[in-house]
Design an enzyme around this catalytic site. Structure first.
Site, short mmCIF file in Angstrom:
data_model
loop_
_atom_site.label_atom_id
_atom_site.label_comp_id
_atom_site.label_asym_id
_atom_site.label_seq_id
_atom_site.Cartn_x
_atom_site.Cartn_y
_atom_site.Cartn_z
CB SER A 84 -0.93 -0.14 1.14
OG SER A 84 -0.12 -0.12 2.43
CB THR A 202 -1.45 6.24 4.04
OG1 THR A 202 -2.54 6.37 3.03
CG2 THR A 202 -1.07 7.41 4.12
CB THR A 220 -0.41 6.28 0.22
OG1 THR A 220 -1.14 5.08 0.37
CG2 THR A 220 -1.04 7.57 -0.44
NE ARG A 230 -8.59 7.78 -4.68
CZ ARG A 230 -7.96 7.65 -3.40
NH1 ARG A 230 -6.66 7.51 -3.11
NH2 ARG A 230 -8.76 7.78 -2.43
CB THR A 253 -4.69 5.78 7.31
OG1 THR A 253 -4.27 4.86 6.59
CG2 THR A 253 -5.00 5.36 8.69
N GLY A 254 -7.11 5.72 5.54
CA GLY A 254 -8.52 5.05 5.33
C GLY A 254 -8.75 5.87 3.66
N1 ASP Z 1 -5.76 7.65 2.58
C1 ASP Z 1 -5.32 6.81 1.20
C2 ASP Z 1 -5.91 7.25 0.02
O1 ASP Z 1 -7.07 7.44 0.08
C3 ASP Z 1 -5.46 5.21 1.53
C4 ASP Z 1 -5.35 4.80 3.08
O2 ASP Z 1 -4.88 5.44 3.80
O3 ASP Z 1 -5.95 3.58 3.17
O4 ASP Z 1 -5.27 7.22 -0.92
#
Ligand code: ASP
Length: 341
Positions: A84, A202, A220, A230, A253-254
């Site tokens: 990731s 991330t 990330t 994107r 994160t997320g």
């Molecule tokens: N925040 C990151 C994104 O949307 C992904 C993650 O942290 O899970 O690209």
């Protein structure tokens, strides 16, 4: 939330930053309530532990927080087993690994790269954007051109494993992010998508150095199998990361779209400025996401992590399972963040 109050030493140090052109350069630390000689670094997920160790090497020698966070997040960026972040990251739906990263120092200087391909360490390119250009963000081909012109090597970041997983994914081509892939709560045997691990997560890192100054970094490969081009929250200053040396810092994160809508990291820093603890500020952040769309909020993961100028840290997330790593003179530990659901 944890505190390190017994080691705290408060002092007022005047601002003596030097304005050169449009960028502030360090002269004396711009600190209000400095926590001297007690550095600390925190970062998202279990993989934050190895990243913190890299940052700690710099912090324990009295190095600058900015240098520490850059060195720290370069570790997962180069780790091919981490799907990731950086090298080995899962590609977009076209099979291209596109990376997002940003960095911020104690003087509101910041730099960001978005949808950058072929460069193993996007965080270092982001730092170069911050330090060597009049800009803050470079994206796509322009970011790559800038990196190559500044000595970064063009590399293939798509590993055999990630290519294999992407090809498996193409069989159904279902875009369905999986929660909490980076920790032990994720049950790989119940993977709803064929082809093994495919998800997001991330590294967001915040450090306070021995002089009491803050730095932050976030990097990330974004959401696996995203539409080409994107960009998530991670390279967006104020969303995925924000540092204000008077208050502290926050990172996210997320699912980035949810974080951008509420300008998550900046919101959390401002809530801390108003007196909320890092954990309470992070909780308010996730509650904003729920308020906007309670049904959607049940389906996605967002985690926030924050630290204030006293070295107090805390986190909060939507779904169970968000972890974060802490390294200081007192501890080296992985915490599980409290969750709403
Ligand atoms: N925040 C990151 C994104 O949307 C992904 C993650 O942290 O899970 O690209």
């Amino acid at each position: 939330m944890s505190t390190r109050r017994k080691f705290l030493q408060s002092s007022i140090i005047g601002s003596a930053a030097v304005l050169t052109g449009e960028k502030l350069l360090a002269a004396k630390p711009l600190t209000v309530a400095a926590v001297l000689n007690n550095p600390i670094v925190i970062s998202t997920w279990d993989f934050g532990k190895a990243a913190n160790a890299g940052a700690w090497e710099i912090l324990q020698k009295g190095g600058r927080a900015l240098d520490a966070v850059e060195a720290g997040v370069r570790i997962p960026e180069a780790d091919e087993s981490n799907q990731s972040i950086g090298y080995g990251g899962l590609p977009d739906r076209d099979g291209k690994v596109t990376l997002d990263a940003c960095i911020m120092d104690e003087f509101y200087n910041c730099g960001s790269v978005m949808a950058l391909e072929h460069i193993m360490h996007p965080i270092s390119v982001a730092r170069m954007v911050m330090e060597k250009t009049p800009h803050i963000i470079l994206a796509g081909d322009g970011a790559l051109q800038f990196a190559l012109a500044n000595g970064f090597k063009k590399e293939n970041l798509l590993t055999a494993k990630s290519e294999h997983d992407w090809k498996e994914w193409l069989k159904t081509a279902k875009y369905e992010p999986v929660k909490n892939i980076e920790n032990q709560l994720y049950d790989k045997t119940k993977d709803p998508m064929p082809g093994g691990i495919k998800n997001h997560d991330t590294i967001g890192m915040l450090a306070m150095d021995a002089a009491g100054n803050f730095g932050g970094a976030c990097t990330t490969s974004g959401m696996a199998y995203k539409i080409h081009g994107r960009v998530g929250d991670s390279p967006v200053i104020g969303a995925g990361l924000y540092v204000d040396n008077e208050v502290g810092g926050a990172t996210a994160t997320g699912v980035g779209e949810e974080v951008i809508r509420i300008v998550g990291a900046h919101l959390i820093v401002e809530l801390m400025r108003q007196g909320l603890s890092p954990e309470a500020a992070c909780k308010e952040g996730v509650e904003r996401i729920i308020k906007r769309n309670p049904i959607k909020a049940k389906e996605v993961q967002v985690g926030f992590l924050a630290m204030n100028k006293k070295g107090e840290f805390g986190a909060y997330c939507l779904q169970k399972g968000f972890t974060y790593a802490v390294r200081s003179n007192q501890e080296e530990k992985i915490y599980t963040a409290p969750s709403i659901y």
